[in-house]
Design a protein around this motif. Structure first.
Motif, PDB file in Angstrom:
ATOM      1  N   CYS A 136     -11.047   8.787  -8.918  1.00  0.00           N
ATOM      2  CA  CYS A 136     -10.908   9.372  -7.584  1.00  0.00           C
ATOM      3  C   CYS A 136     -10.484   8.299  -6.588  1.00  0.00           C
ATOM      4  N   ARG A 137      -9.450   8.600  -5.799  1.00  0.00           N
ATOM      5  CA  ARG A 137      -8.972   7.644  -4.784  1.00  0.00           C
ATOM      6  C   ARG A 137      -9.178   8.170  -3.372  1.00  0.00           C
ATOM      7  N   LEU A 138     -10.115   9.090  -3.178  1.00  0.00           N
ATOM      8  CA  LEU A 138     -10.312   9.654  -1.842  1.00  0.00           C
ATOM      9  C   LEU A 138     -10.845   8.628  -0.857  1.00  0.00           C
ATOM     10  N   GLN A 139     -11.656   7.697  -1.317  1.00  0.00           N
ATOM     11  CA  GLN A 139     -12.204   6.706  -0.392  1.00  0.00           C
ATOM     12  C   GLN A 139     -11.100   5.928   0.314  1.00  0.00           C
ATOM     13  N   ALA A 140      -9.990   5.695  -0.385  1.00  0.00           N
ATOM     14  CA  ALA A 140      -8.860   4.963   0.193  1.00  0.00           C
ATOM     15  C   ALA A 140      -7.832   5.878   0.837  1.00  0.00           C
ATOM     16  N   SER A 141      -8.064   7.196   0.791  1.00  0.00           N
ATOM     17  CA  SER A 141      -7.110   8.154   1.338  1.00  0.00           C
ATOM     18  C   SER A 141      -7.286   8.308   2.839  1.00  0.00           C
ATOM     19  N   SER A 142      -6.423   9.111   3.450  1.00  0.00           N
ATOM     20  CA  SER A 142      -6.440   9.316   4.898  1.00  0.00           C
ATOM     21  C   SER A 142      -6.226  10.794   5.206  1.00  0.00           C
ATOM     22  N   LEU A 143      -7.071  11.338   6.082  1.00  0.00           N
ATOM     23  CA  LEU A 143      -6.866  12.705   6.567  1.00  0.00           C
ATOM     24  C   LEU A 143      -6.462  12.667   8.031  1.00  0.00           C
TER      25      LEU A 143
ATOM     26  N   ALA B 113      -2.825  11.513  -8.612  1.00  0.00           N
ATOM     27  CA  ALA B 113      -4.022  11.224  -9.406  1.00  0.00           C
ATOM     28  C   ALA B 113      -3.680  10.398 -10.638  1.00  0.00           C
ATOM     29  N   SER B 114      -2.611  10.760 -11.326  1.00  0.00           N
ATOM     30  CA  SER B 114      -2.249  10.040 -12.557  1.00  0.00           C
ATOM     31  C   SER B 114      -1.791   8.616 -12.275  1.00  0.00           C
ATOM     32  N   GLU B 115      -1.200   8.379 -11.104  1.00  0.00           N
ATOM     33  CA  GLU B 115      -0.736   7.046 -10.732  1.00  0.00           C
ATOM     34  C   GLU B 115      -1.808   6.237 -10.002  1.00  0.00           C
ATOM     35  N   GLY B 116      -2.946   6.859  -9.711  1.00  0.00           N
ATOM     36  CA  GLY B 116      -4.016   6.149  -9.009  1.00  0.00           C
ATOM     37  C   GLY B 116      -3.690   5.853  -7.561  1.00  0.00           C
ATOM     38  N   LEU B 117      -2.914   6.738  -6.917  1.00  0.00           N
ATOM     39  CA  LEU B 117      -2.501   6.521  -5.536  1.00  0.00           C
ATOM     40  C   LEU B 117      -3.351   7.345  -4.584  1.00  0.00           C
ATOM     41  N   PRO B 118      -3.754   6.775  -3.444  1.00  0.00           N
ATOM     42  CA  PRO B 118      -4.497   7.547  -2.448  1.00  0.00           C
ATOM     43  C   PRO B 118      -3.607   8.577  -1.769  1.00  0.00           C
ATOM     44  N   LEU B 119      -4.239   9.520  -1.084  1.00  0.00           N
ATOM     45  CA  LEU B 119      -3.535  10.652  -0.491  1.00  0.00           C
ATOM     46  C   LEU B 119      -3.401  10.500   1.016  1.00  0.00           C
ATOM     47  N   LEU B 120      -2.305  11.056   1.546  1.00  0.00           N
ATOM     48  CA  LEU B 120      -2.166  11.330   2.972  1.00  0.00           C
ATOM     49  C   LEU B 120      -2.336  12.836   3.121  1.00  0.00           C
ATOM     50  N   LEU B 121      -3.515  13.261   3.541  1.00  0.00           N
ATOM     51  CA  LEU B 121      -3.813  14.683   3.641  1.00  0.00           C
ATOM     52  C   LEU B 121      -3.293  15.239   4.949  1.00  0.00           C
ATOM     53  N   SER B 122      -2.869  16.488   4.933  1.00  0.00           N
ATOM     54  CA  SER B 122      -2.118  17.045   6.050  1.00  0.00           C
ATOM     55  C   SER B 122      -2.996  17.821   7.018  1.00  0.00           C
TER      56      SER B 122
ATOM     57  N   PRO C 128       0.837  -1.201   0.000  1.00  0.00           N
ATOM     58  CA  PRO C 128       0.000   0.000   0.000  1.00  0.00           C
ATOM     59  C   PRO C 128       0.873   1.251   0.000  1.00  0.00           C
ATOM     60  N   VAL C 129       0.682   2.116  -0.994  1.00  0.00           N
ATOM     61  CA  VAL C 129       1.458   3.341  -1.132  1.00  0.00           C
ATOM     62  C   VAL C 129       0.505   4.528  -1.128  1.00  0.00           C
ATOM     63  N   TYR C 130       0.841   5.545  -0.328  1.00  0.00           N
ATOM     64  CA  TYR C 130       0.080   6.783  -0.238  1.00  0.00           C
ATOM     65  C   TYR C 130       1.003   7.947  -0.604  1.00  0.00           C
ATOM     66  N   VAL C 131       0.418   9.017  -1.115  1.00  0.00           N
ATOM     67  CA  VAL C 131       1.190  10.206  -1.484  1.00  0.00           C
ATOM     68  C   VAL C 131       0.775  11.374  -0.600  1.00  0.00           C
ATOM     69  N   ALA C 132       1.770  12.036  -0.012  1.00  0.00           N
ATOM     70  CA  ALA C 132       1.534  13.260   0.752  1.00  0.00           C
ATOM     71  C   ALA C 132       2.071  14.432  -0.044  1.00  0.00           C
ATOM     72  N   GLY C 133       1.298  15.488  -0.119  1.00  0.00           N
ATOM     73  CA  GLY C 133       1.761  16.672  -0.824  1.00  0.00           C
ATOM     74  C   GLY C 133       0.667  17.712  -0.910  1.00  0.00           C
ATOM     75  N   THR C 134       1.060  18.957  -1.078  1.00  0.00           N
ATOM     76  CA  THR C 134       0.097  20.044  -1.174  1.00  0.00           C
ATOM     77  C   THR C 134       0.143  20.739  -2.533  1.00  0.00           C
ATOM     78  N   SER C 135       1.195  20.540  -3.302  1.00  0.00           N
ATOM     79  CA  SER C 135       1.322  21.231  -4.581  1.00  0.00           C
ATOM     80  C   SER C 135       0.482  20.549  -5.647  1.00  0.00           C
ATOM     81  N   ARG C 136       0.131  21.297  -6.678  1.00  0.00           N
ATOM     82  CA  ARG C 136      -0.612  20.726  -7.794  1.00  0.00           C
ATOM     83  C   ARG C 136       0.209  19.628  -8.475  1.00  0.00           C
ATOM     84  N   ASP C 137       1.527  19.822  -8.579  1.00  0.00           N
ATOM     85  CA  ASP C 137       2.368  18.810  -9.209  1.00  0.00           C
ATOM     86  C   ASP C 137       2.249  17.470  -8.498  1.00  0.00           C
ATOM     87  N   THR C 138       2.386  17.484  -7.176  1.00  0.00           N
ATOM     88  CA  THR C 138       2.367  16.237  -6.420  1.00  0.00           C
ATOM     89  C   THR C 138       0.975  15.621  -6.403  1.00  0.00           C
ATOM     90  N   LEU C 139      -0.056  16.437  -6.217  1.00  0.00           N
ATOM     91  CA  LEU C 139      -1.418  15.912  -6.244  1.00  0.00           C
ATOM     92  C   LEU C 139      -1.759  15.377  -7.630  1.00  0.00           C
TER      93      LEU C 139
END
Length: 330
Positions: A212-219, A180-189, A165-176
């Motif tokens: 959308c991968r928000l369902q699998a993401s974490s805030l 999105a393009s890799e289909g990875l859920p987010l670690l929201l800050s 399981p891989v999650y991405v953390a980031g706030t910039s448009r580039d990272t988000l």
């Protein structure tokens, strides 16, 4: 809703390693699903746990059910083939209980100490994930022109038929956009609050058509809980100024401007960053947060990232475990 714990093991060696491991055993016993740790290097005074991966290995050996996550591993700091091997080993040792959160990192002192140009971190971050992903699946080579020397030593497949399981953390448009393009859920800050990140993410999805991968993401949220609402509000009112002071200090340490940081009032803090109240209040707030964002996991910070004494934080987790977890799990 998946409910994890975060915020512990930051700072110096104020707590013994044995007590940190015992804390993780308590987190598992109380009933939380996982625990997450942040990565910071070359701090003064020295951090007790600059390597989240080494800490994860120790915790996974002491627990049976608890998941352990990194929030985050700063992938530009590492050679991706070695990192892929380390992650695969943790996945194997733990029986699949390791969650890898990755990010670009923004602390300039760390990059400077390692001789990594800040402008290279985006390429290093994106290329690193691609190399690791391939290494875990079919084998990966580093080609000419990448951020690391070309390598014809193939690594993989390391996890036959399995995935990490891989999650991405980031706030910039580039990272988000990359997530999105890799289909990875987010670690929201927590800081900045996730509202702006979610708005950018939804815009990217609409423009580029990614799933959308928000369902699998974490805030994430701080938690101020007490037996009654009035008691919790008193704790919250004492907590907010201390949190504000911590944010100012963190911004200055990272070389970011602090003059735009404003201490929030109670209402704003609860809307953006804090779950606060009686157990029933906490259930209602988390349920509303889940339905409003579509996100089914939260990393809960009971110790204010080191502001709250560990004993007090554990007592709050115990109350949360007795009175909130059962209600949220039906």
């Amino acid at each position: 809703m998946r409910l994890d714990v975060a915020g512990f093991a930051r700072g110096g060696r104020t707590e013994s390693h044995e007590r940190v491991l015992h804390l993780c055993e308590q987190v598992e016993r109380i009933g939380f699903d996982g625990i997450w740790f942040n990565e910071f290097h070359f701090q003064y005074p020295p951090q007790a746990y600059p390597s989240t991966m080494m800490l994860a290995s120790a915790i996974l050996a002491r627990t049976q059910r608890l998941r352990v996550g990194t929030s985050i591993v700063v992938t530009p700091l590492y050679h991706p083939l070695l990192l892929a091997e380390d992650v695969a080993q943790l996945h194997w040792q733990s029986g699949g209980r390791f969650d890898l959160g990755i990010g670009r990192g923004t602390h300039p002192a760390t990059l400077m100490a390692l001789g990594i140009a800040a402008e290279s971190t985006r390429d290093r971050f994106e290329q690193s994930y691609g190399i690791m992903r391939d290494a875990w699946a079919t084998g990966a080579r580093i080609e000419e022109g990448s951020c690391w020397p070309a390598s014809d030593v193939s690594v993989g497949p390391l996890l036959a038929g399995e995935t990490v399981p891989v999650y991405v953390a980031g706030t910039s448009r580039d990272t988000l956009g990359f997530a999105a393009s890799e289909g990875l859920p987010l670690l929201l800050s927590l800081d900045p609050p996730e509202g702006a990140q979610l708005a950018t993410y939804h815009t990217i999805l609409a423009e580029e058509g990614h799933a959308c991968r928000l369902q699998a993401s974490s805030l994430s949220r701080y938690v101020c809980i007490a037996a009654t609402t009035a008691q919790a509000m008193a704790k919250l009112d004492a907590f907010i100024p201390r949190l504000y002071e911590r944010r100012i200090a963190s911004a200055r340490a990272a070389g970011r401007p602090a003059d735009q940081i404003v201490m929030p009032d109670r209402q704003t803090a609860m809307a953006r960053q804090i779950i606060a109240g009686s157990p029933d209040d906490c259930v209602a707030q988390l349920t509303t947060l889940q339905s409003g964002t579509g996100i089914n996991a939260a990393r809960l910070v009971f110790n204010g990232n080191g502001i709250v004494d560990m004993s007090a934080a554990i007592a709050d987790m115990e109350l949360f475990g007795r009175a909130v977890l059962p209600a949220l799990r039906g």
